[in-house]
Design a protein around this motif. Structure first.
Motif, mmCIF file in Angstrom:
data_model
loop_
_atom_site.group_PDB
_atom_site.id
_atom_site.type_symbol
_atom_site.label_atom_id
_atom_site.label_comp_id
_atom_site.label_asym_id
_atom_site.label_seq_id
_atom_site.Cartn_x
_atom_site.Cartn_y
_atom_site.Cartn_z
ATOM 1 N N THR A 250 0.834 -0.985 -0.053
ATOM 2 C CA THR A 250 -0.097 -0.141 -0.074
ATOM 3 C C THR A 250 0.695 1.239 0.121
ATOM 4 O OG1 THR A 250 -0.004 -0.321 2.472
ATOM 5 C CG2 THR A 250 -2.055 -0.928 1.358
ATOM 6 N N CYS A 251 0.354 2.176 -0.421
ATOM 7 C CA CYS A 251 0.935 3.603 -0.523
ATOM 8 C C CYS A 251 -0.056 4.450 -0.248
ATOM 9 C CB CYS A 251 1.252 4.061 -1.945
ATOM 10 S SG CYS A 251 1.471 5.827 -2.200
ATOM 11 N N TYR A 252 0.445 5.607 1.006
ATOM 12 C CA TYR A 252 -0.495 6.312 1.360
ATOM 13 C C TYR A 252 -0.229 7.830 1.128
ATOM 14 C CZ TYR A 252 2.582 7.053 5.500
ATOM 15 O OH TYR A 252 3.877 7.086 6.255
ATOM 16 N N GLU A 267 -7.452 12.141 -3.784
ATOM 17 C CA GLU A 267 -8.709 11.263 -3.518
ATOM 18 C C GLU A 267 -8.336 9.897 -3.546
ATOM 19 O OE1 GLU A 267 -11.584 11.458 -2.029
ATOM 20 O OE2 GLU A 267 -10.927 13.487 -1.768
ATOM 21 N N ARG A 268 -7.231 9.458 -4.265
ATOM 22 C CA ARG A 268 -6.837 8.082 -4.610
ATOM 23 C C ARG A 268 -5.275 7.916 -4.333
ATOM 24 N NH1 ARG A 268 -10.388 5.333 -9.180
ATOM 25 N NH2 ARG A 268 -12.002 4.690 -7.956
ATOM 26 N N ASP A 269 -5.029 7.071 -3.793
ATOM 27 C CA ASP A 269 -3.519 6.706 -3.525
ATOM 28 C C ASP A 269 -3.380 5.204 -4.463
ATOM 29 O OD1 ASP A 269 -2.052 8.382 -2.007
ATOM 30 O OD2 ASP A 269 -3.584 8.282 -0.526
ATOM 31 N N TYR A 308 0.537 -0.191 -10.743
ATOM 32 C CA TYR A 308 -0.050 0.743 -9.784
ATOM 33 C C TYR A 308 -1.624 0.749 -9.878
ATOM 34 C CZ TYR A 308 4.669 2.443 -9.174
ATOM 35 O OH TYR A 308 6.018 2.496 -8.429
ATOM 36 N N ILE A 309 -2.205 0.113 -8.814
ATOM 37 C CA ILE A 309 -3.538 0.107 -8.885
ATOM 38 C C ILE A 309 -4.390 1.082 -7.886
ATOM 39 C CG2 ILE A 309 -5.508 -1.372 -8.421
ATOM 40 C CD1 ILE A 309 -3.540 -3.815 -8.918
ATOM 41 N N LYS A 313 -8.060 6.974 -1.094
ATOM 42 C CA LYS A 313 -6.937 7.593 -0.164
ATOM 43 C C LYS A 313 -6.641 6.928 1.044
ATOM 44 C CE LYS A 313 -8.636 12.141 0.529
ATOM 45 N NZ LYS A 313 -8.755 13.239 1.251
ATOM 46 N N SER A 314 -5.134 6.906 0.932
ATOM 47 C CA SER A 314 -4.677 6.457 2.511
ATOM 48 C C SER A 314 -4.648 5.038 2.688
ATOM 49 C CB SER A 314 -4.646 7.376 3.632
ATOM 50 O OG SER A 314 -4.376 8.905 2.805
#
Ligand code: RUQ
Ligand code: CUA
Length: 627
Positions: A250-252, A267-269, A308-309, A313-314
């Motif tokens: 995961t990437c926040y 809005e999206r990571d 990258y999917i 957010k976070s």
């Protein structure tokens, strides 16, 4: 039925061994300080089977737990072993901390293991994970990260001691850590959480858009970084699939923000997926650059090594379902868990579908989903940090609901106390998920225990999930701060009862003795080497092999103790008073510690592990002659 018989046989064996164990202790006469054997103790072992079947957390005195739980100790830096379901703490394994009981961080053996970070006495351990074979725990190693000092360590499960440590270069703050599950744990995978300048030489503070995080792949046996992968955005938690093909993190902070506001703008990571085969091929083809001695691959957006999917957010936790079908990314700021269909990743890497086409569902659960655990009946259990609840939900029903069918996928919401982070089911991170127990690691205990001042314990709650309903059965106070735990059936574990004399942990000490012409198992000798003095002594309850020795003020003294006792549980210690020097010497182990004899006079040394009725008398004198 057959399995059950084997289990009963196993319990029988264990009690047979325990009988021998206590019998042996009794033989050492005055040394029989181990708990006296009682008939009830052995009768109780037979009862253990009944206890397990009933799903009761009660494990009577003398009974053994069905599971080992390995807990991280958070910023205490250690790893702990608890028995489940009793939640009794069985052992602490010092790793990134310094421990005065065992001498971890003080002895020469532990300093060698800590290597370049031997001078660091603090750590922040989060994620303990065991090595696997074909998706099942194999009882060999437990790996653990140190977020505070960018390290990873390995614990050998035969002796339950840390035997390897590594500071990972080129990254900062190792957070998420997991293992390759299939075909076996060749690699430990872990995330550099904080983005830093790629060449972090102090010349660049003002260009945070150029900061990078890396995914780290560590060879579990050689204990070196096999390779690193530069990513876009940062990295938080990670997990592996059950096919040996993909890792996901995961990437926040896809924003590369350097303050809270900036980190939560998008809005999206995303979740970044790594193809192991493509990474290994790139290494083979030489498509890496060397940075501080490590092969570094470029896996940023657009790379063939990664995909990258986008997810809400976070996201925080990353958990693979034990049937191998889904990666679950836990929403944190979004009330959802995103299920990524692992079977679709081949097509994604072949550019036949778009990243979002891999999303099987975005499951609405409640506020602050952090981590998800699984049982063997198709259910998932997600911690809701803000709601202080665990949501039990059915995975396939949730996917149906996401696709518009009218099904209720939420099975139950259970209040936990309070604010849970991780949760874990018995063997739930392996193919052997058995749906018996769930631990909720709650960050706050508030009113659940007697007040102990402003600092309170955390609360690890045990939940029975064997029936249709989750039932909270035990509150377990824990000291700062277990993030995570893992639950292993005891049949997977075979810890040693004694050390073996050829153990690698003290092999260098033995080699040093050989150079000095000393056989540590026989000799009690003082070797003088300029201002360095090496004192070799044996220990057999209740005696050290040497009652006195003499050094000069200012000498650097190394004391090497070999415990010749062959009796289980008879650990000796060595402590030199007024020198901050103390250590554990387990049965059949050799351990050493070095200090400066800076004060003239008589100094007593003593055994600090209670070993015998004459333990108090187990002491000797060092004379320090004035300079
Ligand atoms: S991660 S909850 Cu290291 Cu969740 Cu702590
Ligand atoms: Cu030896 Cu106490």
């Amino acid at each position: 039925m057959k399995k059950e018989n084997q289990e009963i046989e196993k319990v029988g064996l264990e009690s047979e061994e325990r009988r021998k164990f206590f019998g042996k202790s009794a033989l050492i006469g005055a040394g029989a300080v181990a708990a006296p054997m009682t008939a009830a103790m052995f009768a109780a072992t037979a009862k253990a089977k009944a206890t397990e079947a009933a799903g009761s957390p009660h494990v009577g005195p003398g009974d053994l737990d069905e599971y080992y739980g390995f807990w991280s100790g958070g910023h205490s830096g250690e790893v702990r072993i608890l028995g489940i379901p009793s939640m009794r703490e069985l052992m602490r394994i010092p790793v990134f901390n310094t421990d005065s009981a065992t001498g971890w961080g003080l002895t020469n053996e532990s300093k060698r293991i800590k290597g370049d970070s031997a001078h660091i006495h603090a750590g922040d351990s989060h994620h303990p994970h065991m090595s696997m074979t074909d998706g099942s725990y194999n009882g060999k190693y437990v790996f653990i990260n140190d977020k505070a000092n960018t390290r990873v360590a390995r614990i050998r499960c035969d002796v339950m001691k840390c035997d390897k440590m590594l500071t990972v270069p080129n990254v900062q703050a190792i957070h998420g850590l997991r293992v390759q599950k299939v075909p076996y744990t060749k690699y430990v995978i872990c995330n550099g959480e904080f983005e830093v300048p790629l060449v972090n030489d102090g010349t660049d503070m003002n260009n945070p858009k150029a900061y990078r995080s890396m995914f780290n792949v560590i060879d579990a046996e050689k204990w070196e970084v096999a390779f690193q992968v530069i990513v876009s955005g940062n990295l938080d938690n990670t997990d592996a699939d059950y096919d040996g093909k993909y890792f996901a993190s995961t990437c926040y902070n896809s924003e590369n923000g350097v303050n809270l506001g900036e980190m939560i703008t998008a809005e999206r990571d995303h979740v970044v997926v790594f193809s192991l085969a493509r990474c290994e091929a790139a290494i083979k083809a030489g498509k890496y650059k060397m940075m501080n001695g490590v092969k570094v691959l470029d896996g940023q957006k657009g790379s063939e090594l990664t995909r990258y999917i986008p997810v809400p957010k976070s996201p925080h936790g990353m958990n693979t379902s034990p049937n191998g079908k889904y990666f679950a990314a836990n929403g944190k700021l979004s009330p959802t868990v995103s299920l990524i269909e692992i079977a679709k990743l081949d097509a994604l890497f072949d550019n036949k579908i778009k990243p979002r086409d891999t999303i099987a569902a975005e499951v609405e659960l409640g506020l602050g989903p952090l981590h998800t655990a699984f049982d063997n009946k198709g259910n998932a259990y997600t911690t809701l940090f803000l709601d202080s609840q665990i949501a039990k939900w059915n995975v396939e029903d949730a996917i149906k609901a996401y696709n518009g069918e009218k099904v209720n996928y939420i099975r139950q919401k259970l209040d936990v106390h309070y604010q849970p982070g991780h949760n874990h089911t018995s063997a739930g991170e392996t193919r052997d998920a058995d749906g018996k127990w769930l631990i909720s690691l709650c960050k706050f205990s508030k009113d659940r225990f007697l007040p102990v001042g402003p600092l309170r314990p955390e609360n690890d709650q045990l939940i029975d999930i064997s029936g249709d309903e989750m039932k909270l059965v035990h509150d377990g106070p824990t000291y700062a701060e277990p993030h995570d735990c893992m639950i292993v059936h005891r049949s997977k574990m075979k810890p040693n009862k004694l050390w073996t004399r050829d153990d690698a942990i003290f092999a260098e000490t033995i080699a040093m003795a050989k150079k000095d012409g000393v056989n540590v198992e026989m000799d009690n000798k003082v070797i003088r080497d300029g201002k360095k003095v090496r004192v070799y002594m044996t220990s057999v309850a209740p005696n050290f092999g040497m009652n006195e020795f003499t050094v000069n003020q200012g000498d650097e003294v190394t004391v090497v103790v070999t415990n010749l006792d062959q009796v289980e549980d008879v650990t000796h210690g060595f402590c030199m008073t007024n020198h901050g020097a103390q250590m554990e010497v387990g049965p059949q182990a050799t351990a050493s510690i070095t200090f400066i004899a800076d004060k003239p006079g008589v100094q007593w040394y003593y055994c600090n592990w209670f070993c015998h009725a004459l333990h108090m008398e187990m002491r000797g004198r060092m004379l320090v002659k004035p300079a």
